[in-house]
Design a protein around this motif. Structure first.
Motif, mmCIF file in Angstrom:
data_model
loop_
_atom_site.group_PDB
_atom_site.id
_atom_site.type_symbol
_atom_site.label_atom_id
_atom_site.label_comp_id
_atom_site.label_asym_id
_atom_site.label_seq_id
_atom_site.Cartn_x
_atom_site.Cartn_y
_atom_site.Cartn_z
ATOM 1 N N ILE A 101 24.241 73.006 8.783
ATOM 2 C CA ILE A 101 23.180 73.177 9.776
ATOM 3 C C ILE A 101 22.017 73.798 9.023
ATOM 4 O O ILE A 101 22.031 74.974 8.673
ATOM 5 C CB ILE A 101 23.640 74.054 10.953
ATOM 6 N N MET A 102 21.031 72.974 8.746
ATOM 7 C CA MET A 102 19.916 73.375 7.899
ATOM 8 C C MET A 102 18.897 74.194 8.697
ATOM 9 O O MET A 102 18.752 74.005 9.906
ATOM 10 C CB MET A 102 19.256 72.146 7.277
ATOM 11 N N PRO A 103 18.191 75.100 8.019
ATOM 12 C CA PRO A 103 17.230 75.954 8.734
ATOM 13 C C PRO A 103 16.067 75.179 9.350
ATOM 14 O O PRO A 103 15.557 75.572 10.392
ATOM 15 C CB PRO A 103 16.730 76.933 7.676
ATOM 16 N N THR A 104 15.644 74.088 8.712
ATOM 17 C CA THR A 104 14.532 73.289 9.255
ATOM 18 C C THR A 104 14.849 71.807 9.154
ATOM 19 O O THR A 104 15.603 71.378 8.277
ATOM 20 C CB THR A 104 13.210 73.560 8.495
ATOM 21 N N GLU A 105 14.256 71.054 10.051
ATOM 22 C CA GLU A 105 14.399 69.600 10.002
ATOM 23 C C GLU A 105 13.382 69.064 8.998
ATOM 24 O O GLU A 105 12.175 69.233 9.188
ATOM 25 C CB GLU A 105 14.154 69.001 11.394
ATOM 26 N N GLN A 106 13.883 68.485 7.940
ATOM 27 C CA GLN A 106 13.030 67.915 6.886
ATOM 28 C C GLN A 106 13.884 66.967 6.051
ATOM 29 O O GLN A 106 15.077 66.837 6.300
ATOM 30 C CB GLN A 106 12.466 69.023 5.996
ATOM 31 N N ASP A 125 19.087 63.981 12.651
ATOM 32 C CA ASP A 125 17.944 64.812 13.038
ATOM 33 C C ASP A 125 18.374 65.928 13.996
ATOM 34 O O ASP A 125 19.561 66.085 14.289
ATOM 35 C CB ASP A 125 16.814 63.948 13.629
ATOM 36 N N SER A 126 17.415 66.675 14.502
ATOM 37 C CA SER A 126 17.716 67.834 15.356
ATOM 38 C C SER A 126 18.370 67.444 16.683
ATOM 39 O O SER A 126 18.974 68.286 17.341
ATOM 40 C CB SER A 126 16.447 68.651 15.618
ATOM 41 N N LYS A 127 18.273 66.182 17.069
ATOM 42 C CA LYS A 127 18.944 65.709 18.289
ATOM 43 C C LYS A 127 20.329 65.143 17.977
ATOM 44 O O LYS A 127 21.025 64.692 18.883
ATOM 45 C CB LYS A 127 18.086 64.638 18.971
ATOM 46 N N GLY A 128 20.698 65.145 16.706
ATOM 47 C CA GLY A 128 21.998 64.617 16.296
ATOM 48 C C GLY A 128 22.001 63.132 16.000
ATOM 49 O O GLY A 128 23.051 62.557 15.703
ATOM 50 N N GLU A 148 16.956 59.666 4.185
ATOM 51 C CA GLU A 148 15.810 58.760 4.303
ATOM 52 C C GLU A 148 14.797 59.268 5.322
ATOM 53 O O GLU A 148 13.630 58.883 5.266
ATOM 54 C CB GLU A 148 16.288 57.359 4.704
ATOM 55 N N LYS A 149 15.269 60.102 6.249
ATOM 56 C CA LYS A 149 14.412 60.631 7.315
ATOM 57 C C LYS A 149 14.613 62.141 7.395
ATOM 58 O O LYS A 149 15.626 62.655 6.922
ATOM 59 C CB LYS A 149 14.795 59.998 8.657
ATOM 60 N N PRO A 150 13.681 62.853 8.027
ATOM 61 C CA PRO A 150 13.895 64.289 8.217
ATOM 62 C C PRO A 150 15.218 64.534 8.955
ATOM 63 O O PRO A 150 15.547 63.828 9.916
ATOM 64 C CB PRO A 150 12.696 64.729 9.049
ATOM 65 N N SER A 151 15.975 65.517 8.457
ATOM 66 C CA SER A 151 17.296 65.804 9.008
ATOM 67 C C SER A 151 17.485 67.300 9.209
ATOM 68 O O SER A 151 16.976 68.107 8.445
ATOM 69 C CB SER A 151 18.388 65.292 8.065
ATOM 70 N N LYS A 152 18.234 67.633 10.226
ATOM 71 C CA LYS A 152 18.617 69.021 10.517
ATOM 72 C C LYS A 152 20.095 69.230 10.196
ATOM 73 O O LYS A 152 20.518 70.312 9.854
ATOM 74 C CB LYS A 152 18.345 69.312 12.001
ATOM 75 N N TYR A 153 20.891 68.161 10.320
ATOM 76 C CA TYR A 153 22.335 68.231 10.114
ATOM 77 C C TYR A 153 22.755 67.283 8.994
ATOM 78 O O TYR A 153 22.247 66.168 8.880
ATOM 79 C CB TYR A 153 23.082 67.833 11.391
ATOM 80 N N VAL A 154 23.720 67.754 8.209
ATOM 81 C CA VAL A 154 24.303 66.915 7.166
ATOM 82 C C VAL A 154 25.814 67.069 7.270
ATOM 83 O O VAL A 154 26.334 68.180 7.193
ATOM 84 C CB VAL A 154 23.829 67.318 5.757
#
Length: 178
Positions: A101-106, A125-128, A148-154
């Motif tokens: 769970i990353m601190p920012t979506e990027q 992304d932040s919406k999953g 490939e896109k901004p992500s909040k979760y990996v």
């Protein structure tokens, strides 16, 4: 008098050599016996940190909201856990993963330094909503593996997870912590 000093010095040197040999043989004996299992060593910090600990569950849903697959997850939420990730892990179950769970979506980027296992990395992304994946990663590689896109979760899983469950961009990750 001189012969007495030589004798004392010689005796001291012989005693020091004997003490050193006793230490060396004792070290060899102890390491050999612990390898045979007669002495059980406590687990090191690295070994403890590499055991899977279930901290939640994650479900991947299709675009029709059908459950594609459900897995047990470990969470990486702070700077240390995110930096350490799956390093030094020697095994992973087919239905286990680590959710970062990353601190920012990027745009997120990972590498495989000190990773023994090939992994699939699924970025959301932040919406999953899943945007992309890096699959069948190369263990120990220092190559940057970006989303490939901004992500909040990996989500990191065993290599082949993406293909086995036919996951696609647009699917959604939903998780709950224990």
């Amino acid at each position: 008098m001189l012969s007495k000093i030589r004798g004392v010095k010689g005796a001291v040197i012989v005693l020091l050599i004997l003490a050193l040999l006793a230490f060396v043989f004792s070290s060899i004996f102890n390491s050999t016996s612990s390898r045979k299992g007669s002495i059980k060593k406590p687990k090191s910090q690295v070994e403890k940190a590499t055991e899977f600990t279930k901290e939640g569950e994650l479900h991947i849903l299709s675009t029709e909201n059908d459950t594609v697959v459900s897995i047990d997850i470990e969470l990486a939420t702070d700077q240390y856990e995110i930096a350490r990730g799956m390093m030094f892990r020697r095994e992973m179950g087919d239905l286990e993963g680590m959710l970062f769970i990353m601190p920012t979506e990027q745009i997120q980027s990972f590498w495989m330094k000190n990773c023994y296992l090939s992994l699939d990395m699924i970025f959301a992304d932040s919406k999953g909503i899943i945007g992309s994946a890096q699959t069948y990663t190369e263990p120990y590689s220092m190559k940057s593996l970006p989303s490939e896109k901004p992500s909040k979760y990996v989500l990191e899983t065993k290599a082949g997870f993406w293909d086995k469950h036919q996951i696609k961009p647009g699917y959604k990750m939903v998780f709950n912590a224990l």
